[in-house]
Design an enzyme around this catalytic site. Structure first.
Site, mmCIF file in Angstrom:
data_model
loop_
_atom_site.group_PDB
_atom_site.id
_atom_site.type_symbol
_atom_site.label_atom_id
_atom_site.label_comp_id
_atom_site.label_asym_id
_atom_site.label_seq_id
_atom_site.Cartn_x
_atom_site.Cartn_y
_atom_site.Cartn_z
ATOM 1 N N CYS A 83 47.731 -58.701 -27.446
ATOM 2 C CA CYS A 83 48.347 -57.537 -26.782
ATOM 3 C C CYS A 83 49.231 -58.033 -25.642
ATOM 4 O O CYS A 83 48.811 -58.867 -24.839
ATOM 5 C CB CYS A 83 47.239 -56.629 -26.252
ATOM 6 S SG CYS A 83 47.858 -55.327 -25.176
ATOM 7 N N CYS A 117 43.328 -51.722 -23.611
ATOM 8 C CA CYS A 117 44.196 -51.181 -22.552
ATOM 9 C C CYS A 117 45.038 -49.991 -22.988
ATOM 10 O O CYS A 117 45.722 -49.393 -22.160
ATOM 11 C CB CYS A 117 45.091 -52.288 -21.995
ATOM 12 S SG CYS A 117 46.431 -52.750 -23.097
ATOM 13 N N CYS A 129 47.524 -56.672 -22.001
ATOM 14 C CA CYS A 129 46.263 -57.188 -21.440
ATOM 15 C C CYS A 129 45.916 -58.578 -21.967
ATOM 16 O O CYS A 129 44.949 -59.184 -21.496
ATOM 17 C CB CYS A 129 45.111 -56.225 -21.704
ATOM 18 S SG CYS A 129 44.561 -56.194 -23.419
ATOM 19 N N CYS A 182 48.058 -59.673 -39.464
ATOM 20 C CA CYS A 182 46.688 -59.469 -39.926
ATOM 21 C C CYS A 182 45.828 -59.190 -38.693
ATOM 22 O O CYS A 182 45.575 -60.081 -37.885
ATOM 23 C CB CYS A 182 46.227 -60.737 -40.649
ATOM 24 S SG CYS A 182 44.568 -60.601 -41.312
#
Ligand SMILES: [Zn+2]
Length: 166
Positions: free
Chosen positions: A129, A84, A132, A153
């Site tokens: 995220c 996104c 999204c 990570c």
């Protein structure tokens, strides 16, 4: 002051979320679909992501260590979500962890969200995220002690690099 306000808003957001999750377990699929600013169907994600990106971002897969070209990036810039375009991490917070995955000691403010993942038989903090919901990687507590002590990570294939313009 700005930081405090942000933390407060984040707390309100998190507590609202957990309530919504409790009350709407029957309509959970609908809830998940509207939880993020950017939502797409599985088919739509398949169309815009490469198979490798899709496996990581939408199926919580993990790339092979040392496979991402983002591992070696040292120039200033921002790592954005490959799905996104949301800002996730900055080069100045990147460090060499030796794990073979791009590693950071902190994320861009508001860039990521945390969940939990017990796929390996123990609980790990899952990173996704914030815009999204795409899976990015995991959060560990063995990062650089002189900064945050955290190690984000992250799968390189879940991100794109945008160099800072001069
Ligand atoms: Zn995203």
């Amino acid at each position: 002051m700005k930081k405090i306000l942000f933390a407060f808003l984040a707390m309100v957001f998190i507590s609202c979320n957990s309530n919504a999750q409790k009350n709407n377990s029957e309509t959970n699929s609908k809830y998940v679909a509207s939880k993020y600013e950017v939502t797409k169907t599985d088919q739509e994600w398949k169309e815009i992501l490469t198979p490798a990106q899709y496996q990581i971002l939408r199926k919580a897969g993990t790339e092979r260590p040392f496979s991402s070209e983002l591992n070696d990036i040292k120039k200033p810039g921002t790592f954005i979500c490959a799905a996104c375009g949301n800002d996730l991490y900055q080069t100045k917070n990147k460090f060499e962890s030796g794990t073979g995955w791009p590693s950071f000691d902190r994320a861009v403010d508001g860039g990521i969200g945390l969940g939990s993942d017990s796929k390996l038989g123990y609980s790990r903090d899952e990173i996704h995220c914030a815009v999204c919901g795409g899976h990015l990687g995991h959060l560990f507590n063995d990062g650089p002690r002189e900064t945050t002590g955290k190690r984000h990570c992250i799968n390189g294939d879940a991100m794109k690099f945008v160099a800072e313009s001069k």
